[in-house]
Write a protein that holds these residues in place. Structure first.
Motif, mmCIF file in Angstrom:
data_model
loop_
_atom_site.group_PDB
_atom_site.id
_atom_site.type_symbol
_atom_site.label_atom_id
_atom_site.label_comp_id
_atom_site.label_asym_id
_atom_site.label_seq_id
_atom_site.Cartn_x
_atom_site.Cartn_y
_atom_site.Cartn_z
ATOM 1 N N ASP B 197 14.295 1.138 66.656
ATOM 2 C CA ASP B 197 14.048 -0.288 66.448
ATOM 3 C C ASP B 197 14.215 -1.111 67.716
ATOM 4 O O ASP B 197 13.611 -2.172 67.854
ATOM 5 N N LEU B 198 15.055 -0.645 68.623
ATOM 6 C CA LEU B 198 15.339 -1.484 69.790
ATOM 7 C C LEU B 198 15.120 -0.780 71.126
ATOM 8 O O LEU B 198 15.132 -1.441 72.165
ATOM 9 N N LEU B 225 18.981 -11.521 67.871
ATOM 10 C CA LEU B 225 17.914 -10.560 67.590
ATOM 11 C C LEU B 225 16.915 -11.160 66.612
ATOM 12 O O LEU B 225 17.260 -11.553 65.503
ATOM 13 N N THR B 226 15.656 -11.222 67.040
ATOM 14 C CA THR B 226 14.628 -11.730 66.140
ATOM 15 C C THR B 226 13.405 -10.815 66.095
ATOM 16 O O THR B 226 12.471 -11.082 65.350
ATOM 17 N N GLU B 227 13.401 -9.780 66.902
ATOM 18 C CA GLU B 227 12.206 -8.946 66.996
ATOM 19 C C GLU B 227 12.624 -7.502 67.198
ATOM 20 O O GLU B 227 13.562 -7.226 67.933
ATOM 21 N N VAL B 228 11.932 -6.568 66.540
ATOM 22 C CA VAL B 228 12.245 -5.158 66.720
ATOM 23 C C VAL B 228 10.966 -4.396 67.059
ATOM 24 O O VAL B 228 9.851 -4.871 66.829
ATOM 25 N N THR B 230 8.368 -1.576 66.330
ATOM 26 C CA THR B 230 7.924 -0.954 65.085
ATOM 27 C C THR B 230 7.166 0.346 65.307
ATOM 28 O O THR B 230 7.145 1.201 64.423
ATOM 29 N N SER B 247 7.699 -6.400 65.489
ATOM 30 C CA SER B 247 7.691 -7.004 64.163
ATOM 31 C C SER B 247 7.101 -8.404 64.180
ATOM 32 O O SER B 247 6.916 -9.003 63.128
ATOM 33 N N LYS B 248 6.799 -8.914 65.365
ATOM 34 C CA LYS B 248 6.169 -10.235 65.428
ATOM 35 C C LYS B 248 4.667 -10.128 65.647
ATOM 36 O O LYS B 248 4.011 -11.118 65.970
ATOM 37 N N PHE B 281 5.454 -16.497 54.995
ATOM 38 C CA PHE B 281 5.287 -15.056 55.087
ATOM 39 C C PHE B 281 4.449 -14.642 56.288
ATOM 40 O O PHE B 281 4.208 -13.457 56.489
ATOM 41 N N GLU B 283 4.954 -14.423 59.436
ATOM 42 C CA GLU B 283 5.524 -13.471 60.389
ATOM 43 C C GLU B 283 5.642 -12.086 59.781
ATOM 44 O O GLU B 283 5.326 -11.084 60.427
ATOM 45 N N ILE B 284 6.052 -12.042 58.526
ATOM 46 C CA ILE B 284 6.252 -10.736 57.911
ATOM 47 C C ILE B 284 4.938 -9.964 57.833
ATOM 48 O O ILE B 284 4.888 -8.767 58.114
ATOM 49 N N SER B 287 3.733 -8.386 61.118
ATOM 50 C CA SER B 287 4.491 -7.272 61.677
ATOM 51 C C SER B 287 3.616 -6.023 61.687
ATOM 52 O O SER B 287 3.016 -5.659 60.680
ATOM 53 N N PHE B 343 7.113 -5.176 52.764
ATOM 54 C CA PHE B 343 7.691 -4.443 53.896
ATOM 55 C C PHE B 343 7.154 -3.018 54.005
ATOM 56 O O PHE B 343 7.598 -2.260 54.867
ATOM 57 N N LYS B 345 5.158 0.078 55.124
ATOM 58 C CA LYS B 345 4.575 0.371 56.434
ATOM 59 C C LYS B 345 3.398 1.322 56.275
ATOM 60 O O LYS B 345 3.574 2.528 56.112
#
Lengths: 267, 447
Positions: B197-198, B225-228, B230, B247-248, B281, B283-284, B287, B343, B345
């Motif tokens: 994730d990071l 933390l606001t972004e990971v 993916t 994720s953005k 929604f 942003e979600i 992702s 969510f 994927k």
């Protein structure tokens, strides 16, 4: 005090009038008019998001991507609510809720929601929706608070609490050494979890409000038994304006904390 | 290559389905990854129970040339076991997140499989001969009394039943604090990257006790933390280039020659948001759940919740093509958020010639898009619509009020039946579609 309202499904963008007419307890018309349909939906989304952040899998690490996305959604809502002033209204209403809750410390209570009878939806059976809000009349003006005990839809869950959370208004970040570790921090180091305690008194006493920050919510890793989502969602709260009696700003953090606790503690 | 939909183009037919028929699906049997090897001869699947099953494409029957060969089980092995992280008091799932094949260099086959924390290199080799006629031991292995041996003989190799062995050759562990979402073999065939994730790490296939961290987006203060990350992938012809998605809804292309730590991207791909469709929604659903380079290496494809986008690596400000997968879900985002489906994927894949792309949806539907003709088709992977060598019937979801015959309404879709993993044979028109615990294989009808 107030009979249970009809369980509503969370409304999507096609809003339809409530089937079956209005509830027995007519909410205060002023309160209803105060919150528009959009605000109610936004509040529901906020409540739902907070619940999602709270519910965590006991044994397996929660999905960081999902947590981040939900947290960002919560922040977005918070910012918007702060901008149009509803945030302040909500926190003021919560202070009254806290005053009521403190008086009845030995009873677990859930704060009722403003009637959302205009937001009822039908359908969506396939998706097995949560009954996102219980709807009850809430004459917020006169009374301090409406308290109703609700039963969860699943089996009765022990009303344990995780470490309480607080919701600080935008811009007011509580930073201390502990919170710095908290957010997503358990992904690296797990903090020892506070033991759950059903007694309401213990929930609200000895609270170090600064410890509980929005970001604490995001860890979702406070160890506690898994709660049935239906239990918690029964008690989502949204408050109309209510006259302030005694709350002062110095208690606002505790009040926010209580609000979150009430969400968690469903019955 | 002909297009994907109807006419004198392809006609997709059911070929095989693997997996149990029961309504009750064991969680461990849920397929979590599907991957063809570079020749297409082998098809590997990983499941939530940590097992890898490899299928081999049998040779076509000489008697029935109109029938392509089938895929049959070649090897099954337990790749990962559940573990317990004592420091965090958490289980580490044995679910196989990704499988990637290495290019074949000798008679054995190698693949990388990974769960949330550990990557393993597996060697799959065949044994079809056995030595017989040892001097010092009997055929059943018992040692012979040396004094009884009166003559010497040379052992000979005798054929035996084919035995396929899978053995772990390398274990790449303890390099990821967060959950691994991607692995990608580099074009130099010596290194590969793994992304959580990071962070993204670069490994050498021979070295297990060290890896290089090449991307680190963990903020000093985790509250920020606001972004990971993916997904991540190596560029197929340039061993110094890789991309990672966030994720953005952004993709960053990095050049490993620029710096040891590739925190500064070389290119940044992001489509400007359409302000009229903004919602809580936005942003979600932006992702990115998967990123895949085309075989040519010139394009890359990203999958977000509602669409698939094709990007030209030379143009950063918007994709060159956008395909709507299930736009009818846009009005249902709130419910999908409630039940967590938002969510999910989904993955996506290219065909061998990069002329078509495929991705999954709900209700066991999957979608294919022809980039040249702009035609698209929706097909279903289900037992009911799978007659032996029967042509698949296109499906349609009705969005308006009037539902035509054979259409299905949005409210009737089964959101528990999701197709997250699909794979396209690198050379032929054979596709593998994972529907929960079943693996469907479809082929085009050879005219």
């Amino acid at each position: 005090m107030f009979p249970k309202g009809t369980k509503r499904k969370f409304s999507d963008s096609g809003d339809e009038p409530a089937a079956g007419g209005e509830d027995v307890n007519q909410p205060s018309s002023v309160a209803v008019r105060m919150l528009s349909s959009y605000s109610l939906q936004r509040q529901s989304l906020l409540d739902m998001s907070l619940i999602k952040l709270q519910l965590c899998h006991m044994l397996v690490e929660p999905n960081l991507c999902r947590s981040v996305l939900i947290a960002n959604t919560v922040r977005q809502i918070q910012e918007e609510m702060t901008q149009d002033g509803t945030w302040q209204i909500m926190t003021q209403a919560l202070s009254a809720a806290n005053a009521a809750a403190q008086c009845s410390a030995d009873r677990l209570v859930a704060t009722e929601v403003l009637c959302r009878q205009t937001e009822a939806t039908q359908g969506e059976q396939v998706l097995k929706p949560f009954p996102a809000v219980g709807s009850e009349g809430c004459p917020a003006e006169e009374e301090e608070e409406v308290v109703v005990e609700e039963e969860g839809e699943g089996g009765p869950q022990p009303p344990t609490c995780q470490a309480p959370l607080a919701w600080t208004p935008a811009g007011k970040r509580k930073m201390d050494s502990r919170t710095a570790e908290q957010v997503f921090g358990t992904f690296e180091i797990k903090n020892p979890a506070p033991s759950p305690d059903p007694a309401l008194e213990e929930l609200f006493s000895d609270v170090d409000a600064s410890y509980y920050d929005l970001d604490t919510v995001l860890t979702g890793m406070q160890s506690a038994p898994k709660m049935g989502p239906y239990d918690l969602l029964e008690s989502l709260s949204s408050h109309g304006p209510s006259p302030l009696s005694s709350s002062t700003s110095c208690r606002s953090d505790l009040n926010e904390l209580d609000h979150i606790m009430e969400i968690i503690v469903g019955s | 290559m002909a297009g994907v939909a109807g006419g004198n183009d392809f006609q997709w037919c059911f070929s095989q389905v693997k997996g149990a028929i029961d309504e009750d699906v064991a969680e461990a049997d849920i397929i979590s990854t599907v991957e063809f090897n570079h020749s297409g001869e082998f098809l590997a699947t990983g499941d939530k129970g940590g097992r890898v099953v490899i299928f081999q494409h049998e040779q076509e029957c000489k008697n029935r040339p109109h029938l392509r060969g089938e895929y049959n089980v070649y090897s099954t092995f337990q790749s990962h076991e559940p573990e317990f992280d004592y420091l965090k008091s958490l289980e580490i799932e044995e679910k196989i997140n990704k499988i990637r094949w290495l290019p074949q260099q000798n008679s054995a086959h190698f693949l990388l499989s990974t769960n949330d924390k550990t990557i393993k290199l597996w060697k799959i080799s065949e044994r079809d001969k056995r030595a017989e006629g040892y001097n010092l031991k009997d055929e059943d292995g018992r040692l012979r009394d040396p004094f009884r041996i009166t003559s010497l003989r040379v052992p000979v190799l005798m054929p035996m039943d084919l035995m396929v062995e899978a053995s772990p050759r390398r274990v790449f562990a303890n390099a990821h604090t967060y959950h691994i979402n991607s692995i990608s073999v580099n074009s130099d065939h010596q290194t590969y990257l793994s992304a959580d994730d990071l962070r993204i790490n670069l490994w050498h296939l021979e070295i297990t006790d060290r890896s290089f961290n090449i991307v680190d987006i963990k903020p000093a203060n985790m509250e920020e933390l606001t972004e990971v990350i993916t997904a991540a992938e190596c560029q197929p012809n340039q061993c110094n280039v890789f991309v990672y998605s966030s994720s953005k809804g952004t993709i960053r292309l990095c050049d490993m020659r620029a710096a040891a730590l590739c925190d500064r991207h070389t290119k940044f791909f992001e489509e400007p948001e359409d302000p009229s469709s903004r919602s809580f929604f936005s942003e979600i659903i932006s992702s990115i759940s998967d990123v895949k380079f085309s075989h040519s290496g010139r394009y890359m494809m990203t999958r977000d919740y509602l669409s698939v986008k094709v990007w030209d690596l030379n143009m950063e400000n918007r994709p060159v093509e956008t395909y709507q997968v299930h736009e009818y879900l846009r009005s249902k985002l709130c419910s999908l958020y409630e039940n967590d489906c938002i969510f999910d994927k989904f993955e996506c894949c290219w065909n061998g010639s990069d002329s078509a792309i495929m991705t999954g949806s709900y209700n066991n539907f999957f979608r294919m898009f022809d980039r040249n003709t702009r035609k698209d088709i929706t097909l279903e992977a289900s037992r009911e619509s799978s007659k032996p060598r029967g042509t698949l019937k296109p499906r349609k979801v009705s969005t308006g009020g009037k539902r035509k015959k054979d259409e299905i309404s949005v409210d009737s879709l089964d959101f528990n039946k999701k197709i997250l993993h699909t794979a396209w044979h690198p050379k032929e028109n054979v596709i593998a579609v994972a529907a929960t615990n079943n693996l469907y294989i479809f082929q085009d009808k050879i005219n």
